[in-house]
Design an enzyme around this catalytic site. Sequence first.
Site, PDB file in Angstrom:
ATOM      1  N   HIS A  73      37.162  36.198  39.576  1.00  0.00           N
ATOM      2  CA  HIS A  73      37.759  36.778  40.772  1.00  0.00           C
ATOM      3  C   HIS A  73      36.875  36.526  41.983  1.00  0.00           C
ATOM      4  O   HIS A  73      35.639  36.572  41.906  1.00  0.00           O
ATOM      5  CB  HIS A  73      37.986  38.274  40.584  1.00  0.00           C
ATOM      6  CG  HIS A  73      39.045  38.811  41.488  1.00  0.00           C
ATOM      7  ND1 HIS A  73      38.823  39.062  42.830  1.00  0.00           N
ATOM      8  CD2 HIS A  73      40.347  39.126  41.260  1.00  0.00           C
ATOM      9  CE1 HIS A  73      39.934  39.513  43.386  1.00  0.00           C
ATOM     10  NE2 HIS A  73      40.882  39.567  42.453  1.00  0.00           N
ATOM     11  N   HIS A  74      37.524  36.266  43.126  1.00  0.00           N
ATOM     12  CA  HIS A  74      36.787  35.987  44.354  1.00  0.00           C
ATOM     13  C   HIS A  74      35.980  37.195  44.820  1.00  0.00           C
ATOM     14  O   HIS A  74      35.025  37.053  45.587  1.00  0.00           O
ATOM     15  CB  HIS A  74      37.762  35.563  45.462  1.00  0.00           C
ATOM     16  CG  HIS A  74      37.229  34.485  46.345  1.00  0.00           C
ATOM     17  ND1 HIS A  74      35.922  34.452  46.788  1.00  0.00           N
ATOM     18  CD2 HIS A  74      37.822  33.394  46.895  1.00  0.00           C
ATOM     19  CE1 HIS A  74      35.742  33.395  47.569  1.00  0.00           C
ATOM     20  NE2 HIS A  74      36.870  32.738  47.637  1.00  0.00           N
ATOM     21  N   ALA A  75      36.331  38.387  44.371  1.00  0.00           N
ATOM     22  CA  ALA A  75      35.527  39.559  44.699  1.00  0.00           C
ATOM     23  C   ALA A  75      34.145  39.475  44.071  1.00  0.00           C
ATOM     24  O   ALA A  75      33.206  40.133  44.512  1.00  0.00           O
ATOM     25  CB  ALA A  75      36.231  40.834  44.226  1.00  0.00           C
TER      26      ALA A  75
END
Length: 468
Positions: free
Chosen positions: A138-140
Amino acid sequence: MDRLSGLDASFLYLESGAQLMHVCGLIVVDPATIPGGYDFGSFKKELSRRVSDVPMFNRKLKTVPGGIDFPLWVVDEEFDIDRHVHRLEVPAPGGERELSEVAGHLAGIPLDRSRPLWEMHVIEGLADGRIAVFSKMHHASVDGVSGSNMISYLCSLEPDAPPLDSADAPGALVQQQRVPGDWELFGRGVVSTVAKPWQLARLVTPTVRTLVETGRRARQGTAMAAPLTAPRTSFNGTITGHRSIAFTDISLDDIKAIKNAVPGATVNDVVLALSGGALRRYLEERGELPDSSLLASVPVSVHSESKRSGRNKVSSMFCRLGTDVEDPRERITQMSVANANAKEHHKAVPADTLQEWAEFAAPRTFGLAVRMVSDLRLAERAPVIHNLVISNVPGPPVPLYFMGARIDALYPLGPIFHGAGLNITVMSNNGEIHIGAIACSELMPRVWDLVDAFPDELKAMKAAVLDA
């Protein structure tokens, strides 16, 4: 306490069933180099050993009561490698097209937020005997640079050598962190919310200074390209959750030779000009080539300049791709001048500006905005912010071995957005440049037509620049 930064959290808030915010990678490896040979069980066991102490692999999200503050990362005490590493076989005849179909299907499946936000799918059955590993994070949790660094925890310089950064993995420190209770988190969230007006006041002066500098550069003609000035194409609309993927390889030596032949040009200039030429071919063949140039959003790492915490330390430049210029040499020359101005303009913007403004992100506001854009199909009515995202991620200059298997190709694949249904990401690796393209299947069902244009455009560039 390992709290997400506002920019990290914004990738959670921007996510929907159609707008998926994970970063993918397709790694093609040669299992013949694995000491003792390849066996999926042994492969997964070794992978489990290597990720056990690396935080980005064994942490999950913990939300703050009431959502009044950003979530934090906590160790998943029930971590199970079987929930993250899977095995499947590519359909016959096991070529690139079949592999891309499997990868596109996997890219369109969201990650489970109740577990650590990553997956790996080992894909067997390729016709040439190699194996592909499709990863999602995930880009988070990662940006381009930190995602690339992930490889260092899993790869080595020799088949039987330890991972590159195994001695530096900070997992033990994270394992010992205390997890605050809900009431403590709520209290911290209240304090953070109360302090936001003062934080906002501190942003006013540098923001005004940036706007004044942008206005000055615009008058002088040295500003970077402006958003909301992009022409509309068929892949600029409301996206769905379906993904199509294609990939190809080109020689890094060819790119460097072209760069050296054009005064002032950089490798990145040539890559962007090459992308512009491939897009020009794709659109021209479809009878859709706009009169004005396509506009790309180009992520820029600020890891070395940023003073803020968080996994995502990135800013962005807007670059015109010269799709309105037929001659490749002229396109590269224009790109070189425009990008030099854009870089100087970008340097004038404080490195932490995007991160600081993202601290004011409100989950409900972001979620409402995403639903409004999707439900009202605003991406098809409002001006186009940018046509696509293009990323250039530096990779290793030497051969690497993933779990003992030599990496033959590594295709990075970033997220797409409403209004910009195409992402092109390139990564250098051992003398090659690997190009990965991911698109919304409904907006660009034949993404291979675009990717197949890259080798043809490279030949045209070499003829125009090196043979002239």
